[in-house]
Design an enzyme around this catalytic site. Structure first.
Site, PDB file in Angstrom:
ATOM      1  N   ASP A  28      34.972  -7.701-112.354  1.00  0.00           N
ATOM      2  CA  ASP A  28      34.540  -6.168-112.418  1.00  0.00           C
ATOM      3  C   ASP A  28      34.487  -5.443-111.163  1.00  0.00           C
ATOM      4  OD1 ASP A  28      33.207  -3.893-112.719  1.00  0.00           O
ATOM      5  OD2 ASP A  28      31.966  -4.593-114.384  1.00  0.00           O
ATOM      6  N   GLU A 120      21.705  -9.324-109.646  1.00  0.00           N
ATOM      7  CA  GLU A 120      22.408  -8.466-110.805  1.00  0.00           C
ATOM      8  C   GLU A 120      22.132  -9.048-112.089  1.00  0.00           C
ATOM      9  OE1 GLU A 120      23.832  -7.412-113.331  1.00  0.00           O
ATOM     10  OE2 GLU A 120      25.906  -8.529-113.058  1.00  0.00           O
ATOM     11  N   GLU A 129      18.811  -8.049-122.846  1.00  0.00           N
ATOM     12  CA  GLU A 129      18.831  -9.281-122.185  1.00  0.00           C
ATOM     13  C   GLU A 129      17.412  -9.344-121.586  1.00  0.00           C
ATOM     14  OE1 GLU A 129      21.923 -10.701-119.482  1.00  0.00           O
ATOM     15  OE2 GLU A 129      23.581  -9.601-120.301  1.00  0.00           O
ATOM     16  N   HIS A 298      32.318  -3.860-116.725  1.00  0.00           N
ATOM     17  CA  HIS A 298      32.466  -4.440-118.139  1.00  0.00           C
ATOM     18  C   HIS A 298      31.109  -4.032-119.014  1.00  0.00           C
ATOM     19  CE1 HIS A 298      29.106  -6.755-115.797  1.00  0.00           C
ATOM     20  NE2 HIS A 298      28.983  -7.086-117.045  1.00  0.00           N
TER      21      HIS A 298
HETATM   22  N1  LIG Z   1      14.697 -16.435-115.513  1.00  0.00           N
HETATM   23  C1  LIG Z   1      15.792 -16.593-114.726  1.00  0.00           C
HETATM   24  N2  LIG Z   1      15.822 -17.894-113.893  1.00  0.00           N
HETATM   25  C2  LIG Z   1      16.902 -17.965-113.150  1.00  0.00           C
HETATM   26  N3  LIG Z   1      18.183 -17.542-113.483  1.00  0.00           N
HETATM   27  C3  LIG Z   1      18.337 -16.569-114.487  1.00  0.00           C
HETATM   28  C4  LIG Z   1      17.288 -16.283-115.111  1.00  0.00           C
HETATM   29  N4  LIG Z   1      17.598 -15.287-116.029  1.00  0.00           N
HETATM   30  C5  LIG Z   1      18.833 -14.995-115.784  1.00  0.00           C
HETATM   31  N5  LIG Z   1      19.447 -15.966-115.096  1.00  0.00           N
HETATM   32  C6  LIG Z   1      20.873 -16.084-114.582  1.00  0.00           C
HETATM   33  O1  LIG Z   1      21.056 -14.731-114.008  1.00  0.00           O
HETATM   34  C7  LIG Z   1      22.664 -14.805-113.909  1.00  0.00           C
HETATM   35  C8  LIG Z   1      22.727 -13.285-114.428  1.00  0.00           C
HETATM   36  S1  LIG Z   1      24.526 -12.909-114.134  1.00  0.00           S
HETATM   37  C9  LIG Z   1      24.637 -12.485-112.358  1.00  0.00           C
HETATM   38  C10 LIG Z   1      25.444 -13.537-111.643  1.00  0.00           C
HETATM   39  C11 LIG Z   1      25.541 -13.426-110.238  1.00  0.00           C
HETATM   40  N6  LIG Z   1      24.387 -13.182-109.494  1.00  0.00           N
HETATM   41  C12 LIG Z   1      26.542 -12.433-109.813  1.00  0.00           C
HETATM   42  O2  LIG Z   1      26.255 -11.089-109.590  1.00  0.00           O
HETATM   43  O3  LIG Z   1      27.759 -12.398-110.437  1.00  0.00           O
HETATM   44  C13 LIG Z   1      23.123 -15.853-114.940  1.00  0.00           C
HETATM   45  O4  LIG Z   1      23.765 -16.750-114.353  1.00  0.00           O
HETATM   46  C14 LIG Z   1      21.887 -16.297-115.578  1.00  0.00           C
HETATM   47  O5  LIG Z   1      21.950 -17.766-116.203  1.00  0.00           O
END
Ligand SMILES: Nc1ncnc2c1ncn2[C@@H]1O[C@H](CSCC[C@H](N)C(=O)O)[C@@H](O)[C@H]1O
Ligand SMILES: Nc1ncnc2c1ncn2[C@@H]1O[C@H](CSCC[C@H](N)C(=O)O)[C@@H](O)[C@H]1O
Lengths: 360, 360
Positions: A28, A120, A129, A298
């Site tokens: 994205d 993110e 979410e 996205h």
């Molecule tokens: N409470 C939590 N503790 C650790 N990881 C978490 C979480 N809640 C969500 N995540 C993780 O957070 C990610 C969000 S998506 C973003 C992924 C990456 N930072 C990027 O910008 O490309 C996912 O991989 C999900 O598994």
């Protein structure tokens, strides 16, 4: 109700364990450019600092933070994706700066507090979410008093739109009900059971599915027929989980198209990277998911369709009462009460219409 | 590993709570005809008897049992669908005969043992969903010594097939990898991160998804290119959970098409309603999910594709070692080890090929 961690993994985290899904986010360009610029155009926030990446996924934000000069980066990821993040860190020779930690941010501990939290966390329509809860938790526990949040601010928008989705979904629903009536006849004729008592619950189930569930859509800016209204403004440094449990707003939108159909409302968000008051950004970066011809994301927009559509004219005002809360059985999904009424140019107020939606 | 009930609901039961899904099963004429005939052509099994319907869903099998003359029917359903079953029972005036009980069969108690257990427990390729475990549990706890099972027997089949799916899926996989390589270049050029270390795990993830996951398909009988082999025969009155944890068989199939491609294997099942030895059916009914031009079922067949396809000739023999066990992280899903070798008409045995598949 307390969250069952295992269920949360089955429902939510599981998708993030696929590289395919991480790749979608990494592809994205609007998202990537915003985070990339926010980091590299504000190196003073990173040089020599400690950073926490909440939900590091593939590790991308942690890697940029390190490349921008961070002294130490803690990259926390709940899923097995942490293993791949570790590999990526190593193959980019950053293993001395970045420490990948597999675990929920709520469960792990760090050896120190951090200067920056980068994450993110945004879902569809910003809050789906409910991952921001975890970022707030991380901030309260691990951010130094003068630390900064990346992003620093977020806003939710709603605007009246026109869209063929409204008719389309109504036809889907009607098709499902036609089918049902054929099914009833057959079941009675061939198998001696009259199922008509299930018509009402079936119809409600299908209505919920086709008409009351908000739709992902990539709206064209032309489809926005009135001024977007801000539903919520969030200061990521100060907001509490309590503040985002419910999003409630009464807003007004001015119809900007001459003579058109109101077929529903579109919802989107933006986030800003402005640093903090004591520690502002040198260059303010914004990531918007507003309808756009060339810079779609996205996230797209969430569309709440109305049935029937309503004829509206330029200069009319749409008064909207919006209320979004979490679904009882899944704190990561949302339900929305949306009421609207149209004030005609004559000053005449049309009767208020109340709708319920689900963000699934 | 013990099953987390809440996770099982999130992963498995949730779909059955939708009338739309129940309707799909109720619209499967082959399935419906078989159960309908098994009940109404064997009324002696039902008249004046007590019946347990394990997983009653909409209540259909319980209603037929009552209409066929049962004295009492216990209709047990784990999901909220139980509420609709109750409504349907009432609107068909059978509330004095049928007692709908909401709960897992493992958790509820009945006031008496029953003469008949009826259940539609079959998943894709018979055992996916592992719902038969619950029927075995019900049988051991609630069936009278001389009681009968509906259905009474089940069989699993495997046959060599030809199918365009093999090439199709290979192209999908190759497309995903092409995409990946474009993505790698962009991520390096625009965002300064080399992700090549993830190529192998991404490729493995995509291979698993496109090439190693069995596919639902409605095969045409012409696509079956060799004699079907029986992998497993089950006597529903005697089988234990232990017996179905693993399905292991070495079988042989004779190629019956002149000159064709072996592109994979198709798996399906049938069940019989034959009553028991002491208490046989008057009319034996069979429900088959074999490839069929006119009588396909919603189960279709499970297809395991091979890459590359193999040229085979009439009279050649395909020797297959088949082993199916449950997935470690979800007892309702399966993994399959499938090895095959082809014995040419000359007597020459081609080298054995071993493949792993997942039934998701
Ligand atoms: N409470 C939590 N503790 C650790 N990881 C978490 C979480 N809640 C969500 N995540 C993780 O957070 C990610 C969000 S998506 C973003 C992924 C990456 N930072 C990027 O910008 O490309 C996912 O991989 C999900 O598994
Ligand atoms: N352990 C268990 N206890 C109670 N119900 C169960 C169960 N396992 C599966 N089920 C239910 O069994 C049903 C199987 S589908 C068959 C529905 C119905 N008997 C028909 O023939 O149309 C589903 O509704 C599912 O929710």
């Amino acid at each position: 109700s307390p969250v069952d961690k295992e269920v949360d993994f089955a429902n939510y985290f599981c998708t993030y364990a696929f590289l395919f899904h991480q790749k979608e986010m990494l592809s994205d360009r609007v998202r990537m450019d915003a985070y990339y610029n926010s980091v590299f155009q504000n190196k003073h926030h990173f040089v020599g600092k400690t950073v926490l990446d909440v939900g590091t996924g593939s590790g991308i934000l942690a890697i940029w933070s390190a490349q921008a000069g961070a002294r130490k980066v803690y990259a926390v990821e709940a899923t097995k994706m942490a293993v791949h993040a570790g590999e990526l860190v190593k193959s980019n020779n950053l293993q001395d700066v970045i420490e990948v930690i597999e675990g929920s941010i709520e469960d792990i501990t760090l050896p120190e507090k951090v200067d920056v939290i980068i994450s993110e966390w945004m879902g569809y329509f910003l809050l789906r979410e409910s991952m921001f809860d975890s970022v707030i938790y991380a901030r309260d526990r691990w951010l130094k008093p003068n630390g900064v949040m990346y992003p620093s601010h977020a806003r939710m928008y709603l605007a009246p739109i026109r869209s063929g989705l409204s008719d389309h979904k109504m036809r889907d629903y009607e098709g499902a009900m036609d089918d049902w009536h054929g099914f009833l006849k057959e079941t009675e004729a061939c198998y001696g059971v009259n199922m008509n008592v299930l018509t009402k619950p079936f119809s409600e189930e299908q209505k919920k599915y086709y008409l009351q569930t908000s739709l992902w859509n990539s709206l064209h800016p032309n489809q926005v027929i009135g001024t977007p209204a801000i539903l919520k403004e969030i200061d990521c440094l100060k907001v509490t989980v309590e503040d985002i449990l419910k999003v409630e707003a009464s807003v007004k939108s001015l119809v900007t198209k001459e003579d058109t159909w109101l077929s529903g409302f579109g919802g989107w968000f933006d986030v800003q990277f402005k640093g903090s008051e004591e520690n502002p950004a040198e260059c303010n970066v914004e990531l918007t998911t507003a309808p756009s011809q060339d810079d779609g994301t996205h996230w797209g927009q969430q569309v709440f369709v109305l049935h029937p559509c309503v004829r509206v004219k330029e200069g009319e005002e749409v008064y909207v009462n919006f209320s979004m809360t979490r679904a009882e059985d899944n704190h990561r999904l949302m339900k929305v009460d949306l009421g609207y009424s149209i004030k005609q140019s004559s000053g005449n107020m049309l009767p208020r219409v109340e709708k319920k939606f689900f963000i699934e």
